[in-house]
Scaffold this motif. Structure first.
Motif, PDB file in Angstrom:
ATOM      1  N   PRO A 314     -44.817  11.448  31.298  1.00  0.00           N
ATOM      2  CA  PRO A 314     -44.886  11.923  32.694  1.00  0.00           C
ATOM      3  C   PRO A 314     -44.649  13.420  32.769  1.00  0.00           C
ATOM      4  CG  PRO A 314     -42.829  10.751  32.293  1.00  0.00           C
ATOM      5  CD  PRO A 314     -43.665  10.552  31.070  1.00  0.00           C
ATOM      6  N   MET A 315     -45.194  14.011  33.815  1.00  0.00           N
ATOM      7  CA  MET A 315     -45.133  15.464  33.982  1.00  0.00           C
ATOM      8  C   MET A 315     -43.698  15.981  33.963  1.00  0.00           C
ATOM      9  SD  MET A 315     -46.810  18.345  34.572  1.00  0.00           S
ATOM     10  CE  MET A 315     -48.363  18.059  35.405  1.00  0.00           C
ATOM     11  N   ASP A 316     -42.801  15.328  34.672  1.00  0.00           N
ATOM     12  CA  ASP A 316     -41.424  15.808  34.728  1.00  0.00           C
ATOM     13  C   ASP A 316     -40.808  15.907  33.337  1.00  0.00           C
ATOM     14  OD1 ASP A 316     -41.548  16.038  37.448  1.00  0.00           O
ATOM     15  OD2 ASP A 316     -40.460  14.192  37.888  1.00  0.00           O
ATOM     16  N   GLU A 317     -41.063  14.935  32.509  1.00  0.00           N
ATOM     17  CA  GLU A 317     -40.524  14.963  31.144  1.00  0.00           C
ATOM     18  C   GLU A 317     -41.141  16.103  30.342  1.00  0.00           C
ATOM     19  OE1 GLU A 317     -40.725  12.387  26.990  1.00  0.00           O
ATOM     20  OE2 GLU A 317     -41.021  11.339  28.907  1.00  0.00           O
ATOM     21  N   VAL A 318     -42.454  16.270  30.481  1.00  0.00           N
ATOM     22  CA  VAL A 318     -43.149  17.340  29.751  1.00  0.00           C
ATOM     23  C   VAL A 318     -42.575  18.701  30.130  1.00  0.00           C
ATOM     24  CG1 VAL A 318     -45.355  18.544  29.500  1.00  0.00           C
ATOM     25  CG2 VAL A 318     -45.281  16.040  29.416  1.00  0.00           C
ATOM     26  N   LEU A 319     -42.468  18.952  31.419  1.00  0.00           N
ATOM     27  CA  LEU A 319     -41.978  20.254  31.880  1.00  0.00           C
ATOM     28  C   LEU A 319     -40.541  20.483  31.423  1.00  0.00           C
ATOM     29  CD1 LEU A 319     -43.382  20.282  35.543  1.00  0.00           C
ATOM     30  CD2 LEU A 319     -44.366  21.381  33.532  1.00  0.00           C
ATOM     31  N   HIS A 320     -39.706  19.472  31.602  1.00  0.00           N
ATOM     32  CA  HIS A 320     -38.293  19.617  31.227  1.00  0.00           C
ATOM     33  C   HIS A 320     -38.162  19.887  29.730  1.00  0.00           C
ATOM     34  CE1 HIS A 320     -33.967  18.957  31.124  1.00  0.00           C
ATOM     35  NE2 HIS A 320     -34.162  18.128  30.094  1.00  0.00           N
ATOM     36  N   THR A 321     -38.949  19.209  28.920  1.00  0.00           N
ATOM     37  CA  THR A 321     -38.834  19.357  27.467  1.00  0.00           C
ATOM     38  C   THR A 321     -39.248  20.746  27.013  1.00  0.00           C
ATOM     39  OG1 THR A 321     -39.275  16.986  27.208  1.00  0.00           O
ATOM     40  CG2 THR A 321     -39.499  18.376  25.249  1.00  0.00           C
ATOM     41  N   PHE A 322     -40.380  21.217  27.512  1.00  0.00           N
ATOM     42  CA  PHE A 322     -40.808  22.566  27.124  1.00  0.00           C
ATOM     43  C   PHE A 322     -39.821  23.620  27.626  1.00  0.00           C
ATOM     44  CE2 PHE A 322     -45.191  20.799  26.495  1.00  0.00           C
ATOM     45  CZ  PHE A 322     -45.338  21.218  25.184  1.00  0.00           C
ATOM     46  N   GLU A 323     -39.358  23.459  28.861  1.00  0.00           N
ATOM     47  CA  GLU A 323     -38.391  24.417  29.405  1.00  0.00           C
ATOM     48  C   GLU A 323     -37.114  24.438  28.572  1.00  0.00           C
ATOM     49  OE1 GLU A 323     -37.962  23.045  33.390  1.00  0.00           O
ATOM     50  OE2 GLU A 323     -39.778  24.047  34.125  1.00  0.00           O
ATOM     51  N   ALA A 324     -36.652  23.263  28.137  1.00  0.00           N
ATOM     52  CA  ALA A 324     -35.425  23.183  27.348  1.00  0.00           C
ATOM     53  C   ALA A 324     -35.556  23.897  26.011  1.00  0.00           C
ATOM     54  CB  ALA A 324     -35.061  21.716  27.115  1.00  0.00           C
ATOM     55  N   HIS A 325     -36.792  24.060  25.544  1.00  0.00           N
ATOM     56  CA  HIS A 325     -37.027  24.755  24.275  1.00  0.00           C
ATOM     57  C   HIS A 325     -37.533  26.185  24.495  1.00  0.00           C
ATOM     58  CE1 HIS A 325     -36.775  20.610  22.752  1.00  0.00           C
ATOM     59  NE2 HIS A 325     -36.456  21.169  21.592  1.00  0.00           N
ATOM     60  N   GLY A 326     -37.408  26.680  25.721  1.00  0.00           N
ATOM     61  CA  GLY A 326     -37.728  28.077  26.000  1.00  0.00           C
ATOM     62  C   GLY A 326     -39.204  28.409  26.021  1.00  0.00           C
ATOM     63  N   VAL A 327     -40.051  27.409  26.261  1.00  0.00           N
ATOM     64  CA  VAL A 327     -41.498  27.634  26.266  1.00  0.00           C
ATOM     65  C   VAL A 327     -41.973  27.870  27.707  1.00  0.00           C
ATOM     66  CG1 VAL A 327     -43.755  26.664  25.684  1.00  0.00           C
ATOM     67  CG2 VAL A 327     -41.757  26.134  24.263  1.00  0.00           C
ATOM     68  N   PRO A 328     -42.704  28.960  27.986  1.00  0.00           N
ATOM     69  CA  PRO A 328     -43.249  29.171  29.332  1.00  0.00           C
ATOM     70  C   PRO A 328     -44.205  28.035  29.701  1.00  0.00           C
ATOM     71  CG  PRO A 328     -43.330  31.203  28.051  1.00  0.00           C
ATOM     72  CD  PRO A 328     -42.978  30.109  27.090  1.00  0.00           C
ATOM     73  N   VAL A 329     -43.893  27.316  30.769  1.00  0.00           N
ATOM     74  CA  VAL A 329     -44.669  26.147  31.167  1.00  0.00           C
ATOM     75  C   VAL A 329     -44.655  26.024  32.684  1.00  0.00           C
ATOM     76  CG1 VAL A 329     -42.675  24.613  30.989  1.00  0.00           C
ATOM     77  CG2 VAL A 329     -44.987  23.655  30.767  1.00  0.00           C
ATOM     78  N   ALA A 330     -45.720  25.472  33.252  1.00  0.00           N
ATOM     79  CA  ALA A 330     -45.791  25.264  34.702  1.00  0.00           C
ATOM     80  C   ALA A 330     -46.814  24.184  35.003  1.00  0.00           C
ATOM     81  CB  ALA A 330     -46.188  26.549  35.424  1.00  0.00           C
ATOM     82  N   PRO A 331     -46.587  23.426  36.073  1.00  0.00           N
ATOM     83  CA  PRO A 331     -47.604  22.459  36.492  1.00  0.00           C
ATOM     84  C   PRO A 331     -48.808  23.177  37.087  1.00  0.00           C
ATOM     85  CG  PRO A 331     -45.856  22.589  38.126  1.00  0.00           C
ATOM     86  CD  PRO A 331     -45.418  23.447  36.970  1.00  0.00           C
ATOM     87  N   VAL A 332     -49.978  22.577  36.972  1.00  0.00           N
ATOM     88  CA  VAL A 332     -51.169  23.096  37.636  1.00  0.00           C
ATOM     89  C   VAL A 332     -51.180  22.518  39.047  1.00  0.00           C
ATOM     90  CG1 VAL A 332     -53.684  23.208  37.645  1.00  0.00           C
ATOM     91  CG2 VAL A 332     -52.436  23.306  35.469  1.00  0.00           C
ATOM     92  N   ARG A 333     -50.979  23.366  40.030  1.00  0.00           N
ATOM     93  CA  ARG A 333     -50.900  22.912  41.416  1.00  0.00           C
ATOM     94  C   ARG A 333     -52.280  22.871  42.065  1.00  0.00           C
ATOM     95  NH1 ARG A 333     -46.349  27.224  43.420  1.00  0.00           N
ATOM     96  NH2 ARG A 333     -44.465  26.106  42.793  1.00  0.00           N
ATOM     97  N   ASP A 334     -52.401  22.051  43.091  1.00  0.00           N
ATOM     98  CA  ASP A 334     -53.565  22.191  43.955  1.00  0.00           C
ATOM     99  C   ASP A 334     -53.259  23.277  44.983  1.00  0.00           C
ATOM    100  OD1 ASP A 334     -52.062  21.046  46.073  1.00  0.00           O
ATOM    101  OD2 ASP A 334     -52.844  19.043  45.664  1.00  0.00           O
ATOM    102  N   THR A 335     -54.281  23.710  45.706  1.00  0.00           N
ATOM    103  CA  THR A 335     -54.098  24.854  46.609  1.00  0.00           C
ATOM    104  C   THR A 335     -53.128  24.541  47.740  1.00  0.00           C
ATOM    105  OG1 THR A 335     -56.075  24.197  47.845  1.00  0.00           O
ATOM    106  CG2 THR A 335     -56.365  25.814  46.072  1.00  0.00           C
ATOM    107  N   ALA A 336     -53.122  23.293  48.199  1.00  0.00           N
ATOM    108  CA  ALA A 336     -52.224  22.934  49.307  1.00  0.00           C
ATOM    109  C   ALA A 336     -50.768  23.107  48.904  1.00  0.00           C
ATOM    110  CB  ALA A 336     -52.495  21.501  49.760  1.00  0.00           C
ATOM    111  N   ASP A 337     -50.434  22.674  47.694  1.00  0.00           N
ATOM    112  CA  ASP A 337     -49.058  22.847  47.217  1.00  0.00           C
ATOM    113  C   ASP A 337     -48.750  24.319  46.963  1.00  0.00           C
ATOM    114  OD1 ASP A 337     -48.459  20.161  47.318  1.00  0.00           O
ATOM    115  OD2 ASP A 337     -49.015  19.788  45.229  1.00  0.00           O
TER     116      ASP A 337
END
Length: 415
Positions: A314-337
């Motif tokens: 899941p996205m939350d796990e992916v983002l948290h894991t990369f962030e915990a290892h200091g990797v620049p990461v971000a979700p791809v948002r739609d324009t409304a968000d």
């Protein structure tokens, strides 16, 4: 209009623009505090953007206009902080009025096709003869000299096609990719604002005005040229790389179980963190991934490792894991968000759009001024004007005309 204490307060701009490229330039200048007087053609319903569906009505958004008060979303976004006066520049009597206004102005911005202002008798040479300090900014498809490709029609998609930018996105062998954001129409006005502000500094120091000439094609092509695509291809790095950027591996967009995300890990430390994040710490010291050049050579394999790891998570796990290892990461948002991001709203980089009579329609946002000053103000909160709303005020304040004279001009078809 309310007082705007922006850095351009006191500067008067005559706005001869229509559609998007020109009006976006004058929108930015208005947000910086200039008094922008939008001169619109009364015989054609004003700026073409006034007739762009959808419209804000008393009942909300609608694809059709049903009341004179209804206003297009395009005009509500691009017309903010501006005054509107009507002037039929094809009427013989209009030229003297325009030149009288130019005597008191600091800047003119126009985006007619090359040669039109000369035919109307309001080109830079004509204006310079009455105000030598005035800055005259032209935004056109191919430049003031009029050199063009094809039939010379400068629509955004035409500029994208000619600039080469359509061949920088997508996979090798894909058809050309048109950017959904009208980058040709938006890049040129930003260069026009840069040129105008530089000319303002020059004029304030020397008393000399000048012609600022910006082309849409040149503006976008100059950005394409920031990346040495030809040189990259000559050493085997493809021009079009799709979701990934092999020469910066690991770098690109990947899919998780419930959405897309982007990582940018071109440095040794970031790449090391990415490998550890996907449970491949054993590869962190591997010669295939230990250096930037090695990662470029093995980019496909490295990107496949990340893609396979992320696909079932899941996205939350992916983002948290990369962030915990200091990797620049971000979700791809739609324009409304994206336009509802709390930070950009707080910084007024995106702002609610307000109809002058009907107020704010829920969910309707527009570009703010993405510059924050420590001293000066920056504001785009004034609703767009109705067509010709300020005609009488401008002519009275700037030219000293009284109501009977203005009425005669309107009766004669000048206004």
């Amino acid at each position: 209009m309310s007082e705007n204490k922006g850095p351009l307060q006191g500067k008067v701009i005559l706005d001869l623009t229509t559609a998007l490229a020109g009006p976006y330039a004058t929108l930015l200048l208005a947000g910086l505090g200039a008094r922008v007087i939008k001169i619109e053609n009364p015989t054609r319903g004003g700026d073409s953007s006034r007739n762009n569906s959808p419209y804000v009505t008393a009942d909300g958004l609608s694809v059709r206009r049903s009341d004179p008060r209804d206003m297009s979303v395009s005009m509500m976004v691009r017309g903010r902080n501006k005054e509107s006066m009507t002037l039929n520049l094809k009427h013989p009597a209009s030229r003297d009025i325009f030149l009288d206004l130019a005597r008191q102005a600091d800047i003119i911005v126009e985006n007619y096709s090359a040669g039109v202002t000369k035919r109307l008798g309001i080109d830079y040479d004509a204006v310079r003869s009455v105000n030598s300090k005035l800055i005259y900014t032209s935004i056109s498809g191919f430049g003031a000299q009029g050199v063009s490709v094809g039939d010379g029609k400068a629509m955004d998609t035409i500029i994208q096609a000619l600039s080469g930018v359509m061949m920088t996105a997508g996979e090798p062998g894909d058809p050309p990719v048109r950017f959904g954001l009208p980058v040709g129409d938006l890049v040129a006005p930003m260069f026009a604002v840069i040129g105008t502000l530089a000319a303002v500094i020059h004029a304030d120091e020397t008393g000399e005005g000048q012609h600022v000439d910006v082309s849409m094609l040149g503006s976008l092509t100059s950005l394409v040229a920031c990346e040495p695509f030809d040189a990259l291809e000559s050493v085997g790095i493809p021009l079009r790389t799709g979701a990934y950027v092999p020469r910066l591996a690991p770098f690109g967009t990947f899919r998780s179980a419930d959405g897309w995300f982007a990582i940018c890990a071109p440095t040794d430390s970031f790449a090391d963190g990415a490998l550890r994040a996907i449970d491949r710490a054993d590869l962190a010291g591997d010669a295939k991934y230990a250096s930037r050049d090695a990662r470029v050579h093995n980019a496909d394999e490295l990107h496949d490792l990340i893609a396979q790891w992320a696909a079932s998570r899941p996205m939350d796990e992916v983002l948290h894991t990369f962030e915990a290892h200091g990797v620049p990461v971000a979700p791809v948002r739609d324009t409304a968000d994206a336009v509802r991001d709390e930070l950009v709203l707080q910084r007024h980089e995106v702002v609610p759009i307000v109809h002058p009579q009907f107020g704010h329609i829920d969910g309707l946002y527009g570009s703010g001024l993405p510059v924050t000053f420590s001293r000066s103000g920056a504001d785009l909160s004034q609703p767009a004007p109705a067509l010709g709303e300020h005609t009488d005020t401008v002519l009275a304040e700037m030219l000293g005309l009284e109501a009977p004279a203005i009425d005669r001009l309107r009766t004669d078809g000048v206004l």
